[in-house]
Scaffold this motif. Structure first.
Motif, PDB file in Angstrom:
ATOM      1  N   ARG A 175       0.867  -1.154  -0.140  1.00  9.00           N
ATOM      2  CA  ARG A 175      -0.072   0.100   0.027  1.00  9.00           C
ATOM      3  C   ARG A 175       0.815   1.352  -0.070  1.00  9.00           C
ATOM      4  NH1 ARG A 175      -2.762  -3.700  -0.997  1.00  9.00           N
ATOM      5  NH2 ARG A 175      -4.575  -4.456   0.115  1.00  9.00           N
ATOM      6  N   VAL A 176       0.565   2.202  -0.904  1.00 13.44           N
ATOM      7  CA  VAL A 176       1.331   3.416  -0.834  1.00 13.44           C
ATOM      8  C   VAL A 176       0.799   4.247   0.264  1.00 13.44           C
ATOM      9  CG1 VAL A 176       1.800   5.580  -2.329  1.00 13.44           C
ATOM     10  CG2 VAL A 176       1.849   3.348  -3.308  1.00 13.44           C
ATOM     11  N   VAL A 177       1.677   4.847   1.102  1.00 13.37           N
ATOM     12  CA  VAL A 177       1.712   5.674   1.971  1.00 13.37           C
ATOM     13  C   VAL A 177       1.709   7.208   1.588  1.00 13.37           C
ATOM     14  CG1 VAL A 177       2.461   6.679   4.234  1.00 13.37           C
ATOM     15  CG2 VAL A 177       2.204   4.285   3.968  1.00 13.37           C
ATOM     16  N   ARG A 178       2.929   7.318   0.643  1.00  9.60           N
ATOM     17  CA  ARG A 178       2.909   8.776   0.123  1.00  9.60           C
ATOM     18  C   ARG A 178       3.685   8.580  -1.099  1.00  9.60           C
ATOM     19  NH1 ARG A 178       6.936  12.264  -0.415  1.00  9.60           N
ATOM     20  NH2 ARG A 178       6.524  14.686  -0.590  1.00  9.60           N
ATOM     21  N   SER A 179       3.393   9.111  -2.246  1.00  7.06           N
ATOM     22  CA  SER A 179       3.857   8.797  -3.452  1.00  7.06           C
ATOM     23  C   SER A 179       4.337  10.352  -3.887  1.00  7.06           C
ATOM     24  CB  SER A 179       2.606   8.711  -4.549  1.00  7.06           C
ATOM     25  OG  SER A 179       3.178   8.459  -5.727  1.00  7.06           O
ATOM     26  N   GLY A 180       5.809  10.296  -3.947  1.00  6.92           N
ATOM     27  CA  GLY A 180       6.287  11.699  -4.370  1.00  6.92           C
ATOM     28  C   GLY A 180       7.073  11.383  -5.850  1.00  6.92           C
ATOM     29  N   ARG A 181       7.453  12.645  -6.536  1.00  5.34           N
ATOM     30  CA  ARG A 181       8.053  12.358  -7.814  1.00  5.34           C
ATOM     31  C   ARG A 181       9.289  11.489  -7.899  1.00  5.34           C
ATOM     32  NH1 ARG A 181      11.652  15.650 -10.407  1.00  5.34           N
ATOM     33  NH2 ARG A 181      11.845  16.698  -8.164  1.00  5.34           N
ATOM     34  N   THR A 182      10.165  11.411  -6.895  1.00  7.45           N
ATOM     35  CA  THR A 182      11.353  10.603  -6.876  1.00  7.45           C
ATOM     36  C   THR A 182      11.042   9.592  -5.976  1.00  7.45           C
ATOM     37  OG1 THR A 182      12.619  12.626  -7.322  1.00  7.45           O
ATOM     38  CG2 THR A 182      13.727  10.592  -6.552  1.00  7.45           C
ATOM     39  N   LEU A 183      10.677   9.745  -4.695  1.00  4.88           N
ATOM     40  CA  LEU A 183      10.477   8.621  -3.816  1.00  4.88           C
ATOM     41  C   LEU A 183       8.761   8.312  -3.434  1.00  4.88           C
ATOM     42  CD1 LEU A 183      13.161   9.547  -1.230  1.00  4.88           C
ATOM     43  CD2 LEU A 183      13.585   8.141  -3.088  1.00  4.88           C
ATOM     44  N   THR A 184       8.646   6.999  -3.268  1.00  2.00           N
ATOM     45  CA  THR A 184       7.405   6.393  -2.857  1.00  2.00           C
ATOM     46  C   THR A 184       7.624   5.863  -1.483  1.00  2.00           C
ATOM     47  OG1 THR A 184       6.577   6.542  -5.035  1.00  2.00           O
ATOM     48  CG2 THR A 184       5.473   5.154  -3.493  1.00  2.00           C
ATOM     49  N   VAL A 185       7.041   6.064  -0.735  1.00  2.00           N
ATOM     50  CA  VAL A 185       6.918   5.337   0.684  1.00  2.00           C
ATOM     51  C   VAL A 185       5.583   4.168   0.763  1.00  2.00           C
ATOM     52  CG1 VAL A 185       7.029   5.289   3.221  1.00  2.00           C
ATOM     53  CG2 VAL A 185       8.092   7.297   1.710  1.00  2.00           C
ATOM     54  N   CYS A 186       5.949   3.129   1.082  1.00  2.00           N
ATOM     55  CA  CYS A 186       4.656   2.136   0.957  1.00  2.00           C
ATOM     56  C   CYS A 186       4.777   1.282   2.365  1.00  2.00           C
ATOM     57  CB  CYS A 186       4.766   1.011   0.004  1.00  2.00           C
ATOM     58  SG  CYS A 186       5.015   1.768  -1.636  1.00  2.00           S
ATOM     59  N   THR A 187       3.639   0.904   2.779  1.00  2.00           N
ATOM     60  CA  THR A 187       3.682  -0.131   3.793  1.00  2.00           C
ATOM     61  C   THR A 187       3.094  -1.357   3.201  1.00  2.00           C
ATOM     62  OG1 THR A 187       1.644   0.367   4.501  1.00  2.00           O
ATOM     63  CG2 THR A 187       3.218   1.294   5.678  1.00  2.00           C
ATOM     64  N   GLY A 188       3.568  -2.577   3.979  1.00  5.78           N
ATOM     65  CA  GLY A 188       3.012  -3.844   3.129  1.00  5.78           C
ATOM     66  C   GLY A 188       2.778  -4.913   4.369  1.00  5.78           C
ATOM     67  N   GLU A 189       2.134  -5.892   4.164  1.00  9.00           N
ATOM     68  CA  GLU A 189       2.028  -7.046   5.169  1.00  9.00           C
ATOM     69  C   GLU A 189       1.729  -8.433   4.345  1.00  9.00           C
ATOM     70  OE1 GLU A 189      -1.392  -5.924   7.954  1.00  9.00           O
ATOM     71  OE2 GLU A 189      -2.664  -6.736   6.394  1.00  9.00           O
ATOM     72  N   ALA A 190       2.219  -9.222   5.226  1.00  9.63           N
ATOM     73  CA  ALA A 190       1.966 -10.536   4.778  1.00  9.63           C
ATOM     74  C   ALA A 190       1.084 -11.214   5.781  1.00  9.63           C
ATOM     75  CB  ALA A 190       3.534 -11.270   4.865  1.00  9.63           C
TER      76      ALA A 190
END
Lengths: 129, 129, 129, 129
Positions: A93-108
């Protein structure tokens, strides 16, 4: 995206398939298999990480230009429970989508006899290239 | 330790072998293989993480009682360069060995045409069980 | 750099000073003070993290253009021992310097009665802006 | 818990107060102040981390025996946006509470002119002692 996924031979090696793609959200499923286990018979952490990392990378891709590709800059994962059962779902899941960097959380999430257990939670930084 | 390693079927699946065991230090080598790649032909991050995580886990084990086993509580990895070449060395080193928790650093080094490149650096917490 | 450091009011608030600047390497020292403690009288983790994060940020800056500034994208820290004593040294070291991203490791070392103890180890990603 | 919080002098130094305590959930609020800023006038990452780390630590405590105390084993934070505004809320939530280890997520939310911005997301491991 499905084309890129198909070119990830390691996803085939671990039997992972894309099961859901939505803006900022991707789910991957894999079937635990003896070839993927550690010494106690659970899925190896590396397999779990590979699946969730890929789910996060593709989740990041859904919000970028069609020509973009993403690389994992770094990831951090907490392993919460042994990964076992009939299926493992890896959710990015994307938490913050930027031009260069994207921060995601994930789970299994492992599914055994119809019961879901969160077996890992992940926080990662992706870079568009 | 070699027995435990042999029971990790995923280590066989990715072609990893223990090449060095010393107190607080373990090295694992694997041979990049098309089955282990992501969409650009480099080793998948999950494979790199699996190898370094295992090296760290066994490094932690070297300083614990013979009967102990270790679980990865969590790990964080920065991927620094594409992992490609003839060999990948995964090195695990204990930073602090406690009764319950062991902290390790690890790195993955790719060797191509005799040149070594650090492709990943890892920081992880292991728990004795 | 010393000018930028001087504008970081929080560094003054925690009594931190730059004590060493070399290419890819910066050391910061601070004096433990009751105002900076958690409930057991040790330095609060946030203070330790602040000092090492700053050391890493300035270490990254040493390898960038003079006009560049850096932001911390993310950091991961393992706290290894209580931070106490006469001085705390926070050391930032560049692992990989790229055009956009710089990866650094850092550590915090407490000095008590002439004995050094590593109290924290850190792995972080910085972005040039 | 409020007693332990009151003994954390660094929480007073950064003007943090407990504003909500529920099972597995703790919120802390602080008022940005010039003494807490980095060189661009935003809250220093160390302050943000300190507040969220404390919120997570107290969230972990809510699910442990009354006599227990917790230490931060490690934490990882992604900084998503500059921390500025009238208030910063640090929220700690337990993801998995074990006998020895507790895993928490946290976030920091800045409030400026009535608008909330998530400025940091955190994943951490706490140990009961």
């Amino acid at each position: 995206m499905r084309e890129s996924f198909a070119r990830q031979q390691f996803m085939a090696t671990i039997g992972a398939e894309l099961v859901r793609v939505a803006p900022g959200e991707v789910d991957i499923r894999l079937r635990p298999d003896p070839r993927l286990t550690q010494q106690h018979g659970y899925l190896h952490a590396g397999v779990v990480v590979a699946a969730v990392d890929s789910a996060c990378g593709y989740a990041a891709l859904t919000l970028l230009d069609e020509a973009a590709e993403v690389l994992t800059v770094e990831l951090k994962v907490n392993l919460l429970a042994p990964a076992t059962g009939e299926s493992l779902f890896a959710r990015g899941r994307v938490v913050r989508s930027g031009r260069t960097l994207t921060v995601c959380t994930g789970e299994a999430v492992a599914v055994a006899d119809g019961t879901e257990t969160v077996v890992a939670t992940l926080l990662t930084t992706m870079m568009a290239v």
